[in-house]
Write a protein that holds these residues in place. Structure first.
Motif, PDB file in Angstrom:
ATOM      1  N   PHE A 180       0.929  -1.120  -0.134  1.00 21.47           N
ATOM      2  CA  PHE A 180      -0.053   0.168   0.120  1.00 21.47           C
ATOM      3  C   PHE A 180       0.959   1.222  -0.005  1.00 21.47           C
ATOM      4  N   VAL A 181       1.813   1.219   0.529  1.00 23.02           N
ATOM      5  CA  VAL A 181       2.723   2.390   0.842  1.00 23.02           C
ATOM      6  C   VAL A 181       3.440   2.681  -0.622  1.00 23.02           C
ATOM      7  N   LEU A 182       3.966   1.712  -1.360  1.00 21.81           N
ATOM      8  CA  LEU A 182       4.298   1.777  -2.504  1.00 21.81           C
ATOM      9  C   LEU A 182       3.489   2.220  -3.572  1.00 21.81           C
ATOM     10  N   LEU A 183       2.150   1.612  -3.395  1.00 18.51           N
ATOM     11  CA  LEU A 183       1.058   1.952  -4.248  1.00 18.51           C
ATOM     12  C   LEU A 183       0.628   3.562  -4.181  1.00 18.51           C
ATOM     13  N   ILE A 184       0.686   4.149  -2.799  1.00 20.10           N
ATOM     14  CA  ILE A 184       0.593   5.373  -2.675  1.00 20.10           C
ATOM     15  C   ILE A 184       1.509   6.262  -3.273  1.00 20.10           C
ATOM     16  N   ALA A 185       2.800   5.811  -3.271  1.00 18.65           N
ATOM     17  CA  ALA A 185       3.875   6.682  -3.988  1.00 18.65           C
ATOM     18  C   ALA A 185       3.584   6.344  -5.428  1.00 18.65           C
ATOM     19  N   CYS A 186       3.221   5.662  -5.957  1.00 13.18           N
ATOM     20  CA  CYS A 186       2.782   5.443  -7.467  1.00 13.18           C
ATOM     21  C   CYS A 186       1.548   6.493  -8.003  1.00 13.18           C
ATOM     22  N   ILE A 187       0.913   6.363  -6.977  1.00 18.13           N
ATOM     23  CA  ILE A 187      -0.633   7.119  -7.248  1.00 18.13           C
ATOM     24  C   ILE A 187       0.031   8.796  -7.226  1.00 18.13           C
ATOM     25  N   ASN A 188       0.811   9.277  -6.436  1.00 21.27           N
ATOM     26  CA  ASN A 188       1.235  10.448  -6.540  1.00 21.27           C
ATOM     27  C   ASN A 188       1.794  10.555  -8.043  1.00 21.27           C
ATOM     28  N   TYR A 189       2.703   9.642  -8.471  1.00 23.16           N
ATOM     29  CA  TYR A 189       3.214  10.147  -9.826  1.00 23.16           C
ATOM     30  C   TYR A 189       2.048  10.029 -10.865  1.00 23.16           C
ATOM     31  N   MET A 190       1.063   9.128 -10.883  1.00 22.36           N
ATOM     32  CA  MET A 190      -0.055   9.094 -11.758  1.00 22.36           C
ATOM     33  C   MET A 190      -0.874  10.465 -11.745  1.00 22.36           C
ATOM     34  N   ASN A 191      -1.044  10.898 -10.418  1.00 22.17           N
ATOM     35  CA  ASN A 191      -1.913  12.204 -10.217  1.00 22.17           C
ATOM     36  C   ASN A 191      -1.030  13.347 -10.895  1.00 22.17           C
ATOM     37  N   LEU A 192       0.026  13.505 -10.481  1.00 19.65           N
ATOM     38  CA  LEU A 192       0.906  14.678 -10.863  1.00 19.65           C
ATOM     39  C   LEU A 192       0.914  14.652 -12.484  1.00 19.65           C
ATOM     40  N   ALA A 193       1.269  13.419 -13.102  1.00 20.50           N
ATOM     41  CA  ALA A 193       1.378  13.425 -14.374  1.00 20.50           C
ATOM     42  C   ALA A 193       0.030  13.660 -15.273  1.00 20.50           C
ATOM     43  N   THR A 194      -0.898  13.038 -14.964  1.00 21.41           N
ATOM     44  CA  THR A 194      -2.054  13.379 -15.524  1.00 21.41           C
ATOM     45  C   THR A 194      -2.721  14.898 -15.577  1.00 21.41           C
ATOM     46  N   ALA A 195      -2.351  15.373 -14.077  1.00 19.04           N
ATOM     47  CA  ALA A 195      -2.839  16.724 -14.032  1.00 19.04           C
ATOM     48  C   ALA A 195      -2.267  17.711 -14.985  1.00 19.04           C
ATOM     49  N   ARG A 196      -0.902  17.548 -15.194  1.00 19.51           N
ATOM     50  CA  ARG A 196       0.074  18.459 -15.798  1.00 19.51           C
ATOM     51  C   ARG A 196      -0.183  18.003 -17.096  1.00 19.51           C
ATOM     52  N   ALA A 197      -0.925  17.096 -17.788  1.00 22.31           N
ATOM     53  CA  ALA A 197      -1.107  16.657 -19.162  1.00 22.31           C
ATOM     54  C   ALA A 197      -1.267  18.110 -20.168  1.00 22.31           C
ATOM     55  N   LEU A 205      11.247  -2.579  -8.850  1.00 22.00           N
ATOM     56  CA  LEU A 205      11.769  -1.193  -9.664  1.00 22.00           C
ATOM     57  C   LEU A 205      10.785  -1.254 -10.682  1.00 22.00           C
ATOM     58  N   ALA A 206      10.919  -2.417 -11.626  1.00 24.45           N
ATOM     59  CA  ALA A 206      10.300  -2.390 -12.723  1.00 24.45           C
ATOM     60  C   ALA A 206       8.751  -2.329 -12.955  1.00 24.45           C
ATOM     61  N   VAL A 207       8.070  -2.745 -11.959  1.00 25.78           N
ATOM     62  CA  VAL A 207       6.768  -2.904 -11.728  1.00 25.78           C
ATOM     63  C   VAL A 207       6.465  -1.439 -11.185  1.00 25.78           C
ATOM     64  N   THR A 208       7.062  -0.905 -10.388  1.00 25.22           N
ATOM     65  CA  THR A 208       6.771   0.451  -9.870  1.00 25.22           C
ATOM     66  C   THR A 208       6.725   1.440 -11.096  1.00 25.22           C
ATOM     67  N   GLY A 209       7.764   1.217 -11.952  1.00 23.34           N
ATOM     68  CA  GLY A 209       7.957   2.243 -13.181  1.00 23.34           C
ATOM     69  C   GLY A 209       6.799   2.264 -14.064  1.00 23.34           C
ATOM     70  N   VAL A 210       6.567   0.711 -14.268  1.00 23.54           N
ATOM     71  CA  VAL A 210       5.290   0.665 -15.306  1.00 23.54           C
ATOM     72  C   VAL A 210       3.997   1.026 -14.629  1.00 23.54           C
ATOM     73  N   VAL A 211       3.717   0.710 -13.210  1.00 21.28           N
ATOM     74  CA  VAL A 211       2.380   1.110 -12.900  1.00 21.28           C
ATOM     75  C   VAL A 211       2.403   2.553 -12.743  1.00 21.28           C
ATOM     76  N   SER A 212       3.458   3.226 -12.300  1.00 19.04           N
ATOM     77  CA  SER A 212       3.365   4.734 -12.178  1.00 19.04           C
ATOM     78  C   SER A 212       3.193   5.373 -13.594  1.00 19.04           C
ATOM     79  N   GLY A 213       3.888   5.108 -14.666  1.00 10.44           N
ATOM     80  CA  GLY A 213       3.640   5.620 -15.934  1.00 10.44           C
ATOM     81  C   GLY A 213       2.647   4.870 -16.872  1.00 10.44           C
ATOM     82  N   SER A 214       2.027   3.859 -16.463  1.00 13.32           N
ATOM     83  CA  SER A 214       1.160   3.364 -17.616  1.00 13.32           C
ATOM     84  C   SER A 214      -0.109   4.156 -17.727  1.00 13.32           C
ATOM     85  N   TYR A 215      -0.740   4.628 -16.652  1.00 12.57           N
ATOM     86  CA  TYR A 215      -2.077   5.331 -17.069  1.00 12.57           C
ATOM     87  C   TYR A 215      -1.757   6.657 -17.694  1.00 12.57           C
TER      88      TYR A 215
END
Length: 891
Positions: free
Chosen positions: A376-393, A469-479
């Motif tokens: 969950f902690v790692l997922l929350i960090a991934c969510i941060n990246y997804m949120n900021l990336a989509t918001a700044r699209a 590392l690989a899963v985090t990078g893909v999950v963070s950047g996929s959406y």
């Protein structure tokens, strides 16, 4: 006129493609003029000379980047160039993303290292997958016992008669005694553990001195670990030397083992060869018995052998040879060595006496909980990246539009954004590994582990780390990558905002998810803190403060107990002294007995028993409800009952009622008393119930027998002391003991500290939860800060218009903050029922526990709102204070 065709072909062959048309055009025009002026023959000769004149580097050199297809290396180089350009141009968002992922990955790695260590217990033995522990399930009319023990016969005969079993090993503990170096009199209290030669044949205990094959073969031999060797001899080269172990003969050291790793279920410091006691009467009785529980037995199964089949054959072997009492059944199963640490909560230690380490055995439930928390902690960090990336699209709309109009495919853009995500994740992982190594010394001290993350770390940890590392990078950047690459070039080049309803809803949902987890963690931390504080402060039915418990470790001290108690009482700072067989909060096994009223034909009831003297109630500050206390030796056949035991036996007032106690159990099955005669006792008093076990257990029936009883001998002096000059008090106690037995060392502990050890693991979990909760909140706030910053940037002109129309800073701050606060309120609404369910499920492990009060939810929810408000309001106030002239200025 047509120029020489072969000359044209030659020119096309060596001339660079980007110059070919221009050169040919010039030569053809010149050739036509020459034909008219000089004739065809001379014009052709001159044409060949011109063609040959163009054979030079400036004409031959190609430009492959312009005319050939780009390679994968070229594309990757381009992705990296754009990635680093984007990251450096947006320093704030890059910092927020890297910080969030770094903290998330750090928590993930620390918890992951801890879990890996727990899950790999006892796997340092090369044949661990084939080693099993014998577990006996015994049912009688009065007991239902699961114990890690078997008889001598089971271990020996199973090896001979069951085809699935290759070898066996066994150990037995018989108590503690002094192990000493006869030359310099260095002496240390150690558990007496006996083992057979199979112990070093099954297990890969590393031998640093001595012979593995023969070290446990001979009588009067002992193997010790290097830490004990250094304490006794200041060296590990001690094979051949002798030690005294309170036997009637010295023991020869035949091997020195390397210290056990922290993730080992074995904690012995010394093993005496089983052959040493083979001639003793007690051992002779053991080796002829089939259904006893004197040994902890391990079996090494053959390759591909089925443990269930082997266990069934062991049970059949027992039933063929043992004469079980009517109503008694015994069944065996085999527990894998790797399961001992995490799956032994309901199994009694079968090596005859429990030890302190057994209190801190792992529990698979907590392993699962912390594994989920780490994810969950790692997922929350991934969510941060997804949120900021989509918001700044929207800020990258023109870049994406130009690239798509220039021929970039959607796959190219997806690769670009995934590359950005992987680069940010890789940077975060590197920083996290550095941070983990900084924190590991303190983390190891806190968890009592030997964790590491370096070149010598188990390769599996690095494989899991790279996979994460690989899963985090893909999950963070996929959406973000799929979202940013799907829009049409026309809409992008018109500078339309990339803001579809779905992405906004998802972004809001992710923020809600982040704060839901954060609030649940906050509530769980508060509840755990309250329960641990409740356990440490609850009225236990006696006063645990300033109670010094001194172990009786020799026969001389035991026989001189009356003298020692009297001398302890003469110490000015000692208020009261009691002699007992066990104490509340005992870390060893408290014996249980079968008991029933004299003449009653019903089944015996089960109760715990502690031997105590006439000072017990006074020293422990216990309340006598009715009857009287012990009066001295004349009460050697008298007993006191706690309220629960009195109710069980139907005793409302103590008036000398007779009871019979025919059998006892020391953590295993019941057997006749050492005297072989039923203990007939009379009830002279009833004391108020008191807690002598963890608060996880209900108060059980307790019998207080006089110190000289046939069930259990005395083992402790317990003294209530004053709080002043404690070291001097302990020194005087040590002097008293030394006068009785010069070799006796003062071994003591404070009772309140011992009771606190029941909840040591809970306190560790509480601390770990606090830090993880803080980390989740911090990571969530980083993302919220980034979203608030972006929201303020997107609405800067709206804010300017509102300010011109008279809106105040407070109005604008509320305007920019309310949307985010709504999300936190929704998160609270989801978190409250989840936290209530989870905390109550955990509290049900305790027979005595707190109730989860409403204010815990209010405090946690309000804290989350306050933290979110502080995070968002900074950017909101900053945006509200901007001069509207600057906000409304045309671009």
């Amino acid at each position: 006129m047509i120029p020489p065709r072969f000359a044209d072909r030659l020119l096309r062959l060596f001339c660079a493609p980007h110059l070919r048309e221009e050169v040919l055009g010039d030569l053809h025009e010149r050739y036509v003029l020459r034909v008219a002026r000089l004739g065809v023959t001379k014009a052709q000769r001159r044409y060949w000379l011109d063609v040959l004149a163009y054979v030079r580097p400036s004409i031959i050199r190609r430009k492959p980047s312009e005319y050939s297809q780009p390679t994968n290396t070229d594309m990757l180089r381009n992705y990296l160039k754009i990635t680093f350009r984007t990251l450096t141009r947006n320093k704030l968002y890059t910092t927020l993303n890297v910080a969030g992922l770094t903290f998330g990955v750090t928590c993930f790695l620390l918890i992951g290292l801890y879990l890996f260590d727990e899950l790999t217990f006892d796997q340092q033995h090369s044949r661990s997958s084939r080693i099993y522990r014998a577990i006996q399930h015994k049912k009688t009319p009065t007991e239902d016992l699961t114990i890690a023990a078997s008889s001598y016969k089971i271990g020996e005969e199973s090896k001979k008669n069951i085809g699935e079993i290759e070898n066996s090993a066994r150990i037995v503990r018989t108590g503690r005694a002094y192990l000493s170096n006869p030359r310099n009199k260095n002496a240390f209290q150690e558990t007496i553990t006996f083992g057979n030669p199979g112990l070093l044949q099954l297990f890969d205990f590393e031998v640093i001195d001595g012979d593995r094959k023969s070290s446990l073969n001979e009588p009067n031999s002992i193997i010790i670990v290097e830490e004990l060797a250094k304490r006794l001899f200041n060296s590990t080269q001690v094979v051949g030397k002798t030690v005294d172990f309170e036997l009637d003969r010295p023991l020869k050291i035949t091997a020195v083992l390397k210290n056990h790793p922290r993730n080992s279920s074995f904690d012995f410091k010394a093993i005496v060869s089983e052959a040493t006691i083979s001639g003793d009467d007690e051992f002779a009785a053991w080796i002829s018995d089939w259904d006893s529980q004197n040994f902890m037995t391990f079996f090494l199964l053959k390759e591909n052998a089925n443990p269930d089949v082997a266990a069934a054959k062991i049970t059949q072997l027992l039933n063929r040879n043992a004469k079980l009492a009517v109503g008694t059944s015994i069944q065996y199963n085999l527990q894998p060595l790797a399961d001992i640490h995490l799956f032994s909560e309901d199994i009694v230690d079968g090596a005859r006496n429990s030890n302190v380490e057994a209190m801190s055995r792992g529990a698979i439930l907590y392993i699962k909980i912390f594994a989920i928390i780490a994810l969950f902690v790692l997922l929350i960090a991934c969510i941060n990246y997804m949120n900021l990336a989509t918001a700044r699209a929207s800020n990258r709309s023109k870049e994406i539009g130009v690239r798509k109009a220039s021929g970039a495919f959607q796959s190219h853009l997806i690769h670009q954004f995934l590359t950005e995500s992987l680069i940010v994740t890789a940077i975060s992982f590197v920083l996290a590994i550095v941070l983990v190594n900084i924190l590991l010394p303190a983390f190891n001290a806190f968890t009592n582990k030997e964790l590491s993350l370096g070149f010598h770390t188990d390769y599996r940890i690095w494989l899991y780390t790279l996979l994460a590392l690989a899963v985090t990078g893909v999950v963070s950047g996929s959406y973000p990558s799929f979202l940013l690459s799907k829009f049409s070039p026309l809409a992008l080049l018109k500078n339309l905002k990339i803001q579809n309803k779905g992405s906004l809803s998802l972004r809001q949902g992710l923020v809600v998810f982040q704060f839901t987890i954060s609030v649940v963690m906050m509530i769980a931390t508060i509840v755990l803190f309250q329960q641990v504080r409740y356990a440490n402060s609850k009225d236990l039915g006696f006063n645990k403060e300033l109670m010094v418990v001194v172990d009786i470790n020799s026969a001389k001290v035991r026989s001189g107990a009356e003298t020692i108690r009297t001398e302890f009482s003469k110490i000015p700072t000692v208020k009261s002294v009691s002699v007992t067989s066990r104490v509340p909060g005992e870390w060893k096994s408290i014996p249980t007995v079968k008991i029933r009223p004299e003449g009653n034909t019903n089944e015996h009831s089960i109760a715990y028993l502690i031997g105590a003297d006439e000072n017990f109630a006074q020293t422990f500050d216990m309340k006598l409800l009715n009857g009287r206390n012990f009066g001295g030796m004349s009460d050697s056949s008298s007993i006191l009952l706690n309220e629960t035991a009195a109710k069980l036996l139907g005793v409302s007032e103590a008036s000398g009622q007779l009871v019979e106690i025919p059998e006892r159990a020391m953590g295993g099955s019941y057997s006749p008393l050492p005297s072989r005669q039923t203990f007939h006792a009379r009830v002279i008093g009833i004391v108020k119930d008191f807690h002598f076990q963890s608060l996880r257990e209900k108060i059980a029936p307790m019998v207080l027998a006089y110190q000289k009883n046939p069930v259990h001998t005395i083992d402790y002096f317990t003294s209530r002391i004053e709080g002043r000059d404690i070291p001097a008090t302990l020194a005087k106690m040590s002097d008293v003991l030394t006068k009785i037995d010069q070799t006796h060392l003062l071994e003591y502990h404070f009772l309140d500290e011992q009771l606190a050890r029941f909840y040591a693991e809970d306190q560790r979990r509480e601390t770990l939860l606090i830090w993880v909760a803080l980390a989740t909140i911090f990571i969530a706030c980083l993302g919220l800060f980034g979203l608030a910053t972006y929201a303020a940037e997107q609405r800067i002109k709206e804010i300017g218009v509102r300010k011109v129309l008279g809106a105040s800073v407070v109005n604008l701050t509320v305007l920019l903050s309310k949307d985010f606060l709504k999300l936190v309120l929704i998160a609270n609404g989801i978190a409250f029922p989840l936290a209530w369910w989870a905390t109550n499920k955990w509290l049900n492990e305790f027979a005595y526990h707190i109730s989860v009060d409403w204010w815990v939810f209010v405090l946690s929810g309000a804290s989350a709102i306050a933290i979110a408000l502080l995070t968002v309001s900074y950017q909101a106030i900053k945006a509200a204070l901007v001069n509207p002239v600057k906000s409304l200025r045309s671009e």
